[in-house]
Design an enzyme around this catalytic site. Structure first.
Site, PDB file in Angstrom:
ATOM      1  N   TYR A  19      39.678  34.433  53.745  1.00  0.00           N
ATOM      2  CA  TYR A  19      39.928  35.523  52.806  1.00  0.00           C
ATOM      3  C   TYR A  19      39.803  36.866  53.538  1.00  0.00           C
ATOM      4  O   TYR A  19      40.683  37.730  53.430  1.00  0.00           O
ATOM      5  CB  TYR A  19      38.959  35.435  51.619  1.00  0.00           C
ATOM      6  CG  TYR A  19      38.999  36.638  50.725  1.00  0.00           C
ATOM      7  CD1 TYR A  19      40.111  36.890  49.924  1.00  0.00           C
ATOM      8  CD2 TYR A  19      37.947  37.544  50.699  1.00  0.00           C
ATOM      9  CE1 TYR A  19      40.167  38.023  49.118  1.00  0.00           C
ATOM     10  CE2 TYR A  19      37.994  38.665  49.892  1.00  0.00           C
ATOM     11  CZ  TYR A  19      39.098  38.904  49.110  1.00  0.00           C
ATOM     12  OH  TYR A  19      39.147  40.020  48.314  1.00  0.00           O
ATOM     13  N   GLU A  41      38.480  39.996  39.851  1.00  0.00           N
ATOM     14  CA  GLU A  41      37.376  40.956  39.979  1.00  0.00           C
ATOM     15  C   GLU A  41      36.618  41.105  38.662  1.00  0.00           C
ATOM     16  O   GLU A  41      35.387  41.240  38.662  1.00  0.00           O
ATOM     17  CB  GLU A  41      37.882  42.329  40.439  1.00  0.00           C
ATOM     18  CG  GLU A  41      38.447  42.367  41.834  1.00  0.00           C
ATOM     19  CD  GLU A  41      37.445  42.166  42.956  1.00  0.00           C
ATOM     20  OE1 GLU A  41      36.227  42.150  42.699  1.00  0.00           O
ATOM     21  OE2 GLU A  41      37.895  42.021  44.098  1.00  0.00           O
ATOM     22  N   TRP A  49      31.231  37.366  44.623  1.00  0.00           N
ATOM     23  CA  TRP A  49      32.659  37.175  44.863  1.00  0.00           C
ATOM     24  C   TRP A  49      32.918  35.761  45.353  1.00  0.00           C
ATOM     25  O   TRP A  49      33.936  35.159  45.033  1.00  0.00           O
ATOM     26  CB  TRP A  49      33.167  38.210  45.865  1.00  0.00           C
ATOM     27  CG  TRP A  49      34.617  38.043  46.181  1.00  0.00           C
ATOM     28  CD1 TRP A  49      35.161  37.782  47.404  1.00  0.00           C
ATOM     29  CD2 TRP A  49      35.732  38.113  45.275  1.00  0.00           C
ATOM     30  NE1 TRP A  49      36.538  37.684  47.307  1.00  0.00           N
ATOM     31  CE2 TRP A  49      36.909  37.880  46.005  1.00  0.00           C
ATOM     32  CE3 TRP A  49      35.836  38.349  43.897  1.00  0.00           C
ATOM     33  CZ2 TRP A  49      38.172  37.872  45.436  1.00  0.00           C
ATOM     34  CZ3 TRP A  49      37.104  38.341  43.325  1.00  0.00           C
ATOM     35  CH2 TRP A  49      38.245  38.113  44.085  1.00  0.00           C
TER      36      TRP A  49
END
Length: 186
Positions: A19, A41, A49
């Site tokens: 990522y 988000e 996250w």
């Protein structure tokens, strides 16, 4: 093992490293991708996250590959079914906010032509390069994320506090917070 210097936050495993290396901080101007990141988000609010990233494929499947028009028209039954899906974060308020945010996203598109034009307007259309030397120099919010959050809330968006929006700005490359020693800066 490869010998690349990265931002310290992504050294957990390959999911995070991939990522970081391939997405985080790279400018995104496509409305569909911006919408996906916005939804992910908002689900991250109050969580890590990594938790969201690990469930990303499940989110894509559950939310019709983040099809904006489909999500904007989800019924109560569909939202109830999502709340039972163990593959995603089953927060009913966040699921409802996803539908609300899809509807608000469409209104912004109608007003500005694209959501991208709207959101990138907060940074004058180009990424802000903060050039932090260390992770401790990376902020959680900025005056720009404060203004973006306030404006989105005024437009009816939910779960878009300043911290969430700054994370979104980082993810979509509106700001570049890769540390100075990170290989992605080359």
């Amino acid at each position: 093992m490869e010998n690349k210097t990265r931002c310290a936050w992504c050294e957990k495993d390959d999911l995070y490293r991939n990522y970081h290396d391939n997405e985080w901080g790279k400018p995104v101007y496509d409305d569909a991708t911006i919408f996906e990141f916005l939804i992910l988000e908002t689900f991250q609010a109050g969580l890590s996250w990594y938790t969201v990233l690990a469930k990303r494929e499940n989110f894509r499947k559950a939310f019709d590959n983040f099809d904006l028009m489909k999500i904007a028209n989800y019924s109560e039954d569909k939202m109830d079914a999502l709340a039972e899906d163990a593959g995603i974060i089953r927060n009913k308020l966040k699921i409802k906010a996803t539908v609300t945010n899809a509807q608000a996203f469409i209104k912004v598109q109608e007003e500005f032509g694209t959501f991208s034009k709207y959101i990138w307007g907060f940074v004058d259309g180009k990424p802000i390069d903060n050039q932090p030397k260390t992770l401790s120099e990376v902020k959680a919010t900025t005056p720009i994320s404060d203004a973006l959050s306030k404006d989105l809330k005024k437009r009816g968006f939910k779960f878009v506090g300043s911290t969430v929006m700054y994370a979104h700005m980082q993810a979509t490359g509106m700001v570049n917070d890769h540390v100075a020693s990170c290989f992605t800066r080359r």
